[in-house]
Design an enzyme around this catalytic site. Sequence first.
Site, PDB file in Angstrom:
ATOM      1  N   GLU A 161      22.287  38.405   4.677  1.00 46.27           N
ATOM      2  CA  GLU A 161      22.607  38.267   3.257  1.00 46.27           C
ATOM      3  C   GLU A 161      24.096  38.483   3.010  1.00 46.27           C
ATOM      4  O   GLU A 161      24.729  37.743   2.250  1.00 46.27           O
ATOM      5  CB  GLU A 161      21.797  39.260   2.429  1.00 46.27           C
ATOM      6  CG  GLU A 161      22.105  39.156   0.933  1.00 46.27           C
ATOM      7  CD  GLU A 161      21.320  40.142   0.076  1.00 46.27           C
ATOM      8  OE1 GLU A 161      21.595  40.211  -1.137  1.00 46.27           O
ATOM      9  OE2 GLU A 161      20.444  40.842   0.617  1.00 46.27           O
TER      10      GLU A 161
ATOM     11  N   GLY B 271      24.183  42.193  -3.496  1.00 48.53           N
ATOM     12  CA  GLY B 271      23.968  42.400  -2.060  1.00 48.53           C
ATOM     13  C   GLY B 271      24.636  43.651  -1.525  1.00 48.53           C
ATOM     14  O   GLY B 271      24.909  43.753  -0.328  1.00 48.53           O
TER      15      GLY B 271
END
Length: 389
Positions: A243, A364
Amino acid sequence: MNSTYFTEEHDLFRESLKDFLQKEVVPHIEKWEKTGTIERFIWEKFGEMGFFGINYPEAYGGLNLDLFYTVIFLEELQKVNSGGFAAAMWAHAYLAMTHLNAEGDERIKKDYLAPSILGKKIGCLCITEPFGGSDVAAMRTTAVKKGDKYIINGSKTFITNGIYSDYLVVAAKTSPELGNKGISIFLIDRDVKGVSATKLDKLGWRASDTAEIAFDNVEIPVENLMGEENKGFPYIMQHFALERLIMGINAHARSEFAIDYTLQYMSEREAFGKTINKFQALRHKMAELVTDVEHCKLFNYATIARLDKGDYVVKEATMSKLKSTKVADDVMYSCLQMLGGYGYIEEYPLARLFRDSRLGPIGGGTSEILKEIIAKMVIENKDYKKAVN
């Protein structure tokens, strides 16, 4: 392209994707940005083209290609100038689907991963909570086992595709007394009783549907547990590497898009009898920006190459997101400035790029959290272990 990492096949894939995005996506972007809703048909078109199955097994309809095809997918999505649209696509393909593929059993892969690759089912990943933010271990959502069911209670926030999605990949505590060692991962269908979602109004990423999701005594079968009970935290951590690399790649790609547009503008805009790309102060600023972006891009490529070989690149992926998103914000600020008043006008791309880019150092894992992760690794020699499932 960079022949160190990209082959002729990669280049052909890039051209095909560019053509698809220009024909099928770009004509709709302004509408989706205004309505905040990406129409369902485009998901299935992505699926028909195989774009959601790039690095997934052929057994479920994927293409099983190397990660540099994913890099191309991410880079070209940034060039349609809608961070929200791009996020909706990659959050489905690389957040929700990553967990289906890694922790899902054969039933889940057939019933959810395969239709996700086709764009017939849309997924979202639900980790962040209203009171936890980047502190994953502090989550309050619980999953209590009762007979052949789990009862889920709690809430999640800032969930990309939180409204559109057909299913949710949800982290919840099965053993709260164990802290981060008591988290598990579950699959929940959207239409199950007790699941509700509220759309959030955002500064940028206007085309995507970011939502707060509530779980009120949601009952799911025990077979919807993905992987082992209480192993959710290491599952989450190992996928964070991808990610964060995705967000680093997104950052260098949108930076290049902004720079290319700005250089073209500077070559046409005149002031004091000459184009503004002739003024030394502006030329040197652009030289600095291009240098910073190129450094980020090459670091990101080198890290992706290692991840593609199976290396556990937690430190490098964290550095990628930290540095690339900071550079992208600097690029957007400076490129908008180069356009003067036009940079502040919505019909020019820099206004949206400026707003969309600001999410980079937040989503994130915030930059502050990333710095602490890096500090633990380089100062305290902390070694993050890969989950075994």
